[in-house]
Design an enzyme around this catalytic site. Structure first.
Site, short mmCIF file in Angstrom:
data_model
loop_
_atom_site.label_atom_id
_atom_site.label_comp_id
_atom_site.label_asym_id
_atom_site.label_seq_id
_atom_site.Cartn_x
_atom_site.Cartn_y
_atom_site.Cartn_z
N HIS A 1 2.02 14.10 -4.84
CA HIS A 1 2.32 12.72 -4.44
C HIS A 1 2.26 12.63 -2.92
O HIS A 1 3.25 12.90 -2.22
CB HIS A 1 3.70 12.32 -4.97
CG HIS A 1 4.06 10.89 -4.73
ND1 HIS A 1 4.95 10.19 -5.52
CD2 HIS A 1 3.68 10.01 -3.78
CE1 HIS A 1 5.10 8.97 -5.07
NE2 HIS A 1 4.33 8.82 -4.01
N HIS B 1 0.21 10.11 0.04
CA HIS B 1 -0.72 9.04 0.43
C HIS B 1 -1.39 9.51 1.71
O HIS B 1 -0.71 9.71 2.73
CB HIS B 1 0.04 7.74 0.67
CG HIS B 1 0.83 7.30 -0.53
ND1 HIS B 1 0.35 6.42 -1.46
CD2 HIS B 1 2.07 7.66 -0.95
CE1 HIS B 1 1.26 6.24 -2.41
NE2 HIS B 1 2.32 6.98 -2.12
N HIS C 1 3.38 4.53 -9.55
CA HIS C 1 4.71 4.51 -8.95
C HIS C 1 5.58 3.61 -9.83
O HIS C 1 5.19 2.47 -10.12
CB HIS C 1 4.68 3.91 -7.55
CG HIS C 1 4.11 4.80 -6.49
ND1 HIS C 1 2.91 5.44 -6.60
CD2 HIS C 1 4.60 5.13 -5.25
CE1 HIS C 1 2.69 6.14 -5.48
NE2 HIS C 1 3.69 5.96 -4.66
N GLU D 1 10.97 3.53 -8.29
CA GLU D 1 11.33 3.87 -6.90
C GLU D 1 12.38 2.84 -6.46
O GLU D 1 13.53 3.18 -6.22
CB GLU D 1 10.09 3.83 -5.99
CG GLU D 1 10.37 4.23 -4.54
CD GLU D 1 9.12 4.11 -3.64
OE1 GLU D 1 8.17 3.37 -4.01
OE2 GLU D 1 9.12 4.74 -2.56
N ASP E 1 5.04 12.36 0.00
CA ASP E 1 4.79 10.91 -0.01
C ASP E 1 4.03 10.45 1.24
O ASP E 1 2.80 10.33 1.19
CB ASP E 1 6.11 10.15 -0.16
CG ASP E 1 5.94 8.77 -0.78
OD1 ASP E 1 4.82 8.43 -1.20
OD2 ASP E 1 6.93 8.01 -0.86
N ASP E 2 4.74 10.20 2.33
CA ASP E 2 4.12 9.74 3.59
C ASP E 2 4.75 10.55 4.73
O ASP E 2 5.55 10.02 5.51
CB ASP E 2 4.40 8.24 3.79
CG ASP E 2 3.88 7.41 2.63
OD1 ASP E 2 2.66 7.20 2.58
OD2 ASP E 2 4.69 7.00 1.78
N1 ADE Z 1 2.49 3.46 -0.42
C1 ADE Z 1 2.67 4.52 0.38
N2 ADE Z 1 3.86 5.08 0.12
C2 ADE Z 1 4.44 4.38 -0.87
C3 ADE Z 1 5.65 4.47 -1.59
N3 ADE Z 1 6.55 5.42 -1.34
N4 ADE Z 1 5.90 3.56 -2.52
C4 ADE Z 1 5.03 2.61 -2.78
N5 ADE Z 1 3.87 2.46 -2.16
C5 ADE Z 1 3.57 3.35 -1.20
ZN ZN Z 2 4.18 7.11 -2.93
#
Ligand code: ADE
Ligand code: ZN
Length: 335
Positions: free
Chosen positions: A16, A18, A196, A199, A277-278
């Site tokens: 996971h 991005h 997703h 969350e 994630d990011d």
């Molecule tokens: N796009 C990038 N990170 C995300 C996240 N954690 N939740 C939803 N969309 C995303």
């Molecule tokens: Zn994500």
């Protein structure tokens, strides 16, 4: 061996991530200069200072703004190569990454530049660092299903570069059911299905992802824990959950790291995995995410090995490669 050393030594899979969320402030500023894009920041420190989020939407607004510096195939190559370097440093052996083509084609960047740049770096970086990879095209859920269909059509000539589709962006108000037909079509095309859900959205969104989208993998899934029957179902189907601890903390999905559901998920027998994630926005890559939950939840060495193993078990790799990675984990656990 300390837990930190053990985490560093474990072979890991990231499921996971991005790729646009791995854009570090330094590269953001460099690409802005290279492409003559004006940013509302005076310095790299200014960029970092802006990374404070009260919820998912706060983050997404800054994340989409960050993407505006990505214009050429070389930009996507450089972005992805930087992520491969970080992954190698964390002993990550396999990555399955999302990209958000609609965030780029909507700005006039060609789909070809995006996917060709990312794929070339996955391939080159993979060879240099010994990391296998898969690419997942993620639909932006705040846009329409028609827009998602148009994106899937654009992707058709590049199907050999894709393992699956995903669903991301603003969750609340954009339930999985909105994308029923495009997910059905992607499934017919032989693509794996990820979404997703849970969350910020309620457990019902997780049910919709299972029942309507027929997902192969659940991204986040935190709020499924509010519904015992749903948890039992996820255990029965051996559904992999891609949990992102530092993301959860930074987006106020959890009030503190001690509130992370990772340990409870493990104890219930859910196939939970750790992911970043990011990472450029949330303060850490794979090892930082492992270390954060290990410390806050006092995870055992065995639990850490299970989490790493779940990453490979939940991947879209062929069984023979999964078995080989699990054997390598065993070699760390019982040297
Ligand atoms: N796009 C990038 N990170 C995300 C996240 N954690 N939740 C939803 N969309 C995303
Ligand atoms: Zn994500």
């Amino acid at each position: 061996m300390t837990k930190t050393d053990f985490i560093a030594a474990l072979p890991k899979a990231e499921l996971h991530l991005h790729i646009e969320g791995s854009l570090e402030p330094e590269l953001l500023v460099e690409l802005a200069d290279r492409n003559n894009v004006t940013l509302p920041y005076a310095s790299v420190d200014d960029v970092r200072a802006a990374y404070q989020f009260g919820n998912l939407q706060d983050f997404l607004d800054i994340y989409y703004q960050g993407m505006s510096v990505l214009l050429t195939q070389q930009d996507f190559y450089d972005l992805t190569m930087a992520y491969m370097v970080r992954s190698a440093a964390d002993n990550v052996k396999h990555v399955e990454i999302f990209f958000d083509p609609q965030g780029h084609t909507s700005r006039g960047v060609s789909f070809d530049a995006v996917i060709t740049g990312i794929s070339a770096a996955l391939s080159d970086g993979g060879k240099t660092y010994g990391i296998s990879s898969r690419l997942i095209l993620s639909f932006l859920r705040h846009l329409s299903q028609d827009d998602a269909f148009a994106t899937l059509t654009r992707a058709e000539p590049y199907l050999d570069k894709l393992v699956g589709v995903g669903l991301d962006s603003s969750e609340l108000g954009h339930p999985p059911a909105k994308f029923e037909r495009v997910f059905a079509r992607a499934g017919e095309m032989g693509l794996k299905l990820c979404a997703h859900a849970g969350e910020e959205g309620p457990p019902d969104y997780v049910r919709q992802a299972l029942d309507i989208l027929k997902i192969d993998r659940l991204d986040h899934g935190n709020r499924a824990m509010e519904d015992t029957q749903l948890v039992d179902r996820l255990i029965d189907m051996n559904m992999t959950l891609t949990v992102c601890p530092l993301s959860n903390l930074m987006l106020a999905v959890i009030p503190s790291m001690t509130a992370s559901p990772v340990k409870t998920m493990l104890e219930r027998g859910l196939a939970v995995t750790i992911n970043s994630d990011d990472p450029a926005y949330f303060g850490g890559y794979m090892n930082a995410n492992f270390n954060a939950v290990a410390a806050a939840l006092d995870l055992s060495f065995e639990q850490l090995a299970t989490l790493a193993g779940n990453g490979f078990r939940g991947s879209f790799l062929p069984e023979s490669e999964i078995v080989a990675h699990l054997a390598a984990i065993d070699g760390i656990v019982r040297p």
